[in-house]
Design an enzyme around this catalytic site. Structure first.
Site, mmCIF file in Angstrom:
data_model
loop_
_atom_site.group_PDB
_atom_site.id
_atom_site.type_symbol
_atom_site.label_atom_id
_atom_site.label_comp_id
_atom_site.label_asym_id
_atom_site.label_seq_id
_atom_site.Cartn_x
_atom_site.Cartn_y
_atom_site.Cartn_z
ATOM 1 C CB CYS A 41 -9.396 33.574 80.131
ATOM 2 S SG CYS A 41 -10.050 33.059 78.613
ATOM 3 C CB CYS B 287 -8.116 30.330 78.492
ATOM 4 S SG CYS B 287 -7.919 32.057 77.692
#
Length: 317
Positions: free
Chosen positions: A242, A245
């Site tokens: 991600c 993230c």
């Protein structure tokens, strides 16, 4: 003045004495006096002989000849061991001789033969008073007064009952102190256990750091530890693939360092997909704000400003 020792309690409840009226005597430890055999059948002739011996004993007693009186009463008891009055009369003489244990043995024998022997209760009550057994003495003397009151019983009760009252008040006082002590001990134990739980919970959490979670049980342990400390938890779901993230990760670390009273827990959804499913995570990054095991708020996406605002809002409450 006679004293009666109070019960001793631990800690601040120390042993205390009550000041009681009356002088107790040293217990007599003579060999037990001669008693009759209650299983022997008593003839009329022996009953008559026993009555004569009893009368001689009463006469000797009235003249102050206590030893002689006891000898005559003992002979009467041997001749007629079924006579409650003979035992009770000898008990009275033993009381006057300051031999309370002997008096109690005779009074017990008299009451076994005749449970309604006022003289038996009276002599036993007076003997127990001599030994400082005030409550037992009062019980016997009250029964004697109920059966056949006389002035001597009344005078003895006036000496005994104030001591009984003092003992009862003393017992109530120390029962209250004992209860207070037990409550205090229970509270101290509660505080000790709480301190241990807080210490264990604090040891399980890393203030100022983002804690990576690697199992469902580890997550439950951390959430429980945070709840015991009434601390806010930010449960951060992420994934290695991600991009957002990776952007928000340093923000989380910075927030953890700034808000050290807030617990930051990080869960990789690929490593712990069962946990992600349990929390109904639909996208990453996702942040769940948890207090006392319950979700109170949520931020989805790499919303730096929103995350900072929510941490400040809930972390200070």
């Amino acid at each position: 003045m006679a004293t009666a020792g109070a019960s001793s309690f631990e800690d601040e409840i120390m042993e205390s004495d009550i000041e009681l009226e009356g002088e107790a005597v040293e217990p007599d430890n003579d060999p037990p006096q001669k008693m009759g055999d209650p299983s022997v059948e008593v003839s009329d002739e022996k009953r008559d002989q026993a009555q004569l011996c009893k009368n001689k004993g009463v006469d000797a007693f009235s003249e102050g000849k206590l030893d002689e009186a006891i000898e005559h009463l003992t002979e009467a008891i041997v001749l007629n061991p079924t006579s409650a009055i003979a035992y009770a009369t000898r008990a009275v003489i033993f009381v006057k001789s300051k031999k309370p244990n002997a008096a109690i043995r005779d009074a017990d024998a008299a009451l076994k033969i005749n449970p309604d022997s006022a003289k038996g209760y009276k002599s036993r009550g007076m003997a127990k008073a001599m030994l400082g057994k005030w409550e037992e003495a009062a019980q016997d003397l009250r029964m004697a007064a109920k059966l056949d009151y006389d002035e001597e019983i009344g005078a003895e009760l006036k000496k005994v009952e104030p001591n009984v009252l003092k003992i009862e008040e003393h017992r109530k006082k120390y029962e209250r102190l004992r209860k207070e002590r037990d409550i205090k001990k229970a509270e101290m134990e509660k505080q000790r256990k709480h301190a241990e739980e807080v210490s264990a919970a604090s040891a399980a959490l890393k203030d100022g750091d983002v804690i990576a979670i690697h199992s469902s049980s580890e997550l439950d342990t951390k959430l429980k530890a945070a709840s015991s400390l009434s601390r806010l938890v930010v449960l951060y779901f992420t994934a290695a693939w991600c991009g957002p993230c990776r952007f928000i990760g340093p923000v989380c670390k910075s927030l953890a360092e700034k808000h050290r009273n807030v617990v930051f827990l990080k869960v990789d959804i690929d490593e712990l997909n069962s946990v992600a499913y349990r929390w109904n995570v639909s996208s990453v990054p996702s942040f769940f704000f948890v207090r006392n095991g319950k979700e109170i708020d949520k931020v989805v996406g790499a919303d730096k400003n929103g995350l900072e605002r929510k941490v400040a809002q809930h972390g200070s409450s």
